[in-house]
Design an enzyme around this catalytic site. Sequence first.
Site, PDB file in Angstrom:
ATOM      1  N   LYS A 220      36.464  -9.541 -58.842  1.00 58.40           N
ATOM      2  CA  LYS A 220      37.096  -8.726 -59.880  1.00 58.40           C
ATOM      3  C   LYS A 220      38.113  -9.599 -60.593  1.00 58.40           C
ATOM      4  O   LYS A 220      39.074 -10.084 -59.978  1.00 58.40           O
ATOM      5  CB  LYS A 220      37.781  -7.497 -59.275  1.00 58.40           C
ATOM      6  CG  LYS A 220      36.803  -6.472 -58.728  1.00 58.40           C
ATOM      7  CD  LYS A 220      37.500  -5.184 -58.292  1.00 58.40           C
ATOM      8  CE  LYS A 220      36.480  -4.169 -57.804  1.00 58.40           C
ATOM      9  NZ  LYS A 220      37.118  -2.886 -57.383  1.00 58.40           N
ATOM     10  N   SER A 324      36.170  -9.870 -52.696  1.00 59.87           N
ATOM     11  CA  SER A 324      36.069  -8.873 -51.629  1.00 59.87           C
ATOM     12  C   SER A 324      34.772  -9.069 -50.864  1.00 59.87           C
ATOM     13  O   SER A 324      33.680  -9.103 -51.461  1.00 59.87           O
ATOM     14  CB  SER A 324      36.103  -7.453 -52.208  1.00 59.87           C
ATOM     15  OG  SER A 324      37.258  -7.240 -52.977  1.00 59.87           O
ATOM     16  N   ALA A 325      34.883  -9.192 -49.545  1.00 59.87           N
ATOM     17  CA  ALA A 325      33.695  -9.402 -48.725  1.00 59.87           C
ATOM     18  C   ALA A 325      32.784  -8.179 -48.780  1.00 59.87           C
ATOM     19  O   ALA A 325      33.253  -7.037 -48.693  1.00 59.87           O
ATOM     20  CB  ALA A 325      34.100  -9.687 -47.283  1.00 59.87           C
ATOM     21  N   TYR A 326      31.500  -8.431 -48.914  1.00 60.86           N
ATOM     22  CA  TYR A 326      30.519  -7.349 -48.887  1.00 60.86           C
ATOM     23  C   TYR A 326      30.340  -6.838 -47.465  1.00 60.86           C
ATOM     24  O   TYR A 326      30.412  -7.591 -46.494  1.00 60.86           O
ATOM     25  CB  TYR A 326      29.177  -7.834 -49.422  1.00 60.86           C
ATOM     26  CG  TYR A 326      28.966  -7.577 -50.901  1.00 60.86           C
ATOM     27  CD1 TYR A 326      28.051  -6.642 -51.343  1.00 60.86           C
ATOM     28  CD2 TYR A 326      29.693  -8.281 -51.862  1.00 60.86           C
ATOM     29  CE1 TYR A 326      27.855  -6.398 -52.696  1.00 60.86           C
ATOM     30  CE2 TYR A 326      29.515  -8.053 -53.218  1.00 60.86           C
ATOM     31  CZ  TYR A 326      28.585  -7.104 -53.627  1.00 60.86           C
ATOM     32  OH  TYR A 326      28.407  -6.862 -54.971  1.00 60.86           O
ATOM     33  N   LEU A 327      30.071  -5.547 -47.355  1.00 66.66           N
ATOM     34  CA  LEU A 327      29.678  -4.958 -46.080  1.00 66.66           C
ATOM     35  C   LEU A 327      28.184  -5.198 -45.872  1.00 66.66           C
ATOM     36  O   LEU A 327      27.465  -5.577 -46.813  1.00 66.66           O
ATOM     37  CB  LEU A 327      29.979  -3.461 -46.093  1.00 66.66           C
ATOM     38  CG  LEU A 327      31.467  -3.092 -46.165  1.00 66.66           C
ATOM     39  CD1 LEU A 327      31.635  -1.582 -46.362  1.00 66.66           C
ATOM     40  CD2 LEU A 327      32.196  -3.552 -44.920  1.00 66.66           C
ATOM     41  N   ASP A 393      43.192   7.461 -57.517  1.00 67.90           N
ATOM     42  CA  ASP A 393      41.773   7.498 -57.903  1.00 67.90           C
ATOM     43  C   ASP A 393      40.838   7.573 -56.698  1.00 67.90           C
ATOM     44  O   ASP A 393      39.765   6.992 -56.719  1.00 67.90           O
ATOM     45  CB  ASP A 393      41.455   6.253 -58.746  1.00 67.90           C
ATOM     46  CG  ASP A 393      40.097   6.350 -59.420  1.00 67.90           C
ATOM     47  OD1 ASP A 393      39.725   7.450 -59.848  1.00 67.90           O
ATOM     48  OD2 ASP A 393      39.407   5.319 -59.502  1.00 67.90           O
ATOM     49  N   GLU A 398      33.739   6.811 -48.061  1.00 65.62           N
ATOM     50  CA  GLU A 398      32.466   6.448 -47.436  1.00 65.62           C
ATOM     51  C   GLU A 398      32.627   6.304 -45.929  1.00 65.62           C
ATOM     52  O   GLU A 398      33.704   5.953 -45.434  1.00 65.62           O
ATOM     53  CB  GLU A 398      31.930   5.133 -48.022  1.00 65.62           C
ATOM     54  CG  GLU A 398      31.502   5.241 -49.473  1.00 65.62           C
ATOM     55  CD  GLU A 398      30.769   3.992 -49.965  1.00 65.62           C
ATOM     56  OE1 GLU A 398      30.178   3.289 -49.119  1.00 65.62           O
ATOM     57  OE2 GLU A 398      30.793   3.738 -51.173  1.00 65.62           O
TER      58      GLU A 398
END
Length: 527
Positions: A220, A324-327, A393, A398
Site C-alpha cells: 500500500k 503486509s504479509a499474505y495469509l 471503518d 474475518e
Amino acid sequence: SGDMRRDRLLVAVTLVTLLAADIHFVLLPRLKAWYHLPRESCACRVTNGSLENGGATTVPWTTNQNFTVVSTERGSKLERLFRHPLYNISLPELVPDEQLLQEEELMNYCKRKVSRWERYSTAAAASNITILDHPVTFDPEASWLQFHLGINRYALYSRDDSSVDRLLRDMQTATVISADFTQDEKALKGACDCSQVVKPSGLHLKLALKLQDFGKAMFKPMRQKRHEETPENFFYFVDFQRHNAEIAAFHLDRVLDFRRVPPVAGRFINVTGEILYITHNEELRSVFFNSPANNTCFFAKCLYVCKSEYAVCGHPDLLEGSMSAYLPGLSIAPRISIPNPWMRAYSFTGREEWEVNALYCDNVKKLYPYNSGNRLLNIIDMAIFDFLTGNMDRHHYEIFTKFGDDGFLLHLDNARGFGRHSDDEMSILAPLTQCCMIKRSTLFRLKLLVKSEYRLSDVMRESLSRDPLSPVLTEDHLQALDRRLGHVLRTVGKCVKKLGEPQVVIRDFVESSRVTTSLPGGNNRAV
C-alpha cells in the site's frame, strides 16, 4: 601570602564545583532511579509460566494506583514488557486440530503454486513479454512458510515465534519478482460506479508483490504525509488509506498481545524496477506514466471515471509504502467474512440501530454466535483496538472456518486508522460501553500499559523505531494512544461500579457449548 590565599580559594571553589557536578549528574540520577524501583516482589506469582489465580486481586481498576513491576532493570521498556508474566501466560498444549495447517499439506500446496509460476513464466517468455528475469528459489524454511505453519486457534503467531521477525526483514529487503493488482481490484474489471457513496476496495491502489522466495505481500503506497490529519469534514468511508497506519496497527496489535494482525513492514519500492519492469499484467503497465516533474507515477484502474482517485508517484522512482504479509490461500485455509454487529451506516444520513438503542447489546447477546463462547468478547477486543487507532471503518471481520466459533477474529485492513490524533471517537467503543464486558487478560495488559514502566506510547515508539520508515507515527499520535487508553480503562471502571467486577471481567478461553475446566492464569480448556 595573598597569592597563596587566592590559590587556596581557587582550589576550594574548583573542588566544590566538581562535587556539585558529581552530585547533580551522577548521584541524584542514581537516587531517583533507586527511588522509582519497586520495593516489593511482584504480586503476580509465577508458576510454570502461568499466573496463579490469574492475578485477579492484584490489578486495580483506576489508573492512579500502582501495579507492582516485575523487572528492576532499566533499559528497553518493550523487552521488559514482553518478559512480564502477563505476556508469558502458558496456553494449553496445541493438538493438531488447533493448528491451521499441517506441514505436509502446506508444502504440497506450495509446490503446486511454484510449478504453476514456472509454467506461467515460460508462457510469458514464449509470448515475447519483456520482464526482468530474477532467479527464484523455494525454501521450505522460508519465513513466510514458517509464519503460516505457526497459525493456531489462539493467534496468528506465538509470542516467541522467530519467523515473524525474519518475515519482517524479508519483506523489507527481499527481491520482488512479480507485481500485480490484488484480487479485489481485478474483480472490478475496470468498472467504477461513482454514484456509490462507498467505492469498492479495489480503488485504494494496492498491489500484490511476489518475493524471491515465493512469499507474497500486499503493498500500500503512501497517500498522506504523517503530520497531516484527516480533514474534519471527511466521512470515515471516504478517508485516505494510510500505509503508516497499517505498520503501526501491526505493532500495536503485538504490544496488546492480540497477535491478530498479519506482519507488516515499511519499505521503499522502486516503482519502475520493482513494479513496472517485472509485472506480467499489461493492464498494470498501462496505468504508468511520467509526471511533469519527471517522476514515475501510476494509478488505480478506475481513475478515468472516479475523479477522487489520484495517482501516486515515486521521487523520481522510489515510493514508500507498507508491505503486509499474505495469509495462506483461501483454497487451503478458508476464511469467512462476517458483518460487524456494530457496523456503521455507510451513507450520508443513515444511522444503525446500535447508534440509537442503548440496549442494543442485549439483543446481540441473544443471537448466534454471540450467545456463547468468545465471539462477543473478541468483538470487544477489536473495538478497543480500533478505538486506540481511531479506525471507524470496521464493517466486517474475518475468521478461519477451521476454528469455528471458538477461533479468533482477524484484524485486517487497518489503513484508515491514525487519521486524527486530536479527536477521540468514543462511538468506536460502543461494544464495550453497551455490553460492559471485557476479557480478564485484555484488561490486565491494558492496566499494565498505563504504568510509567510500560507506558503504551513509549513501548510503541520503541517498537516502531525498528521499522525502516521510522518515525512511523508522529508524537501527537503516540500521545493520543495514552489518552485513549485512559478512556478505555475509565469505561471499564464505570461498568464495574455499575454491575460489579464478576459481571464485567470475564475469564478467557471459554469454549462454546462445551464443558470447561479452569487452568492457571485464567485459561480454560475443554475436557
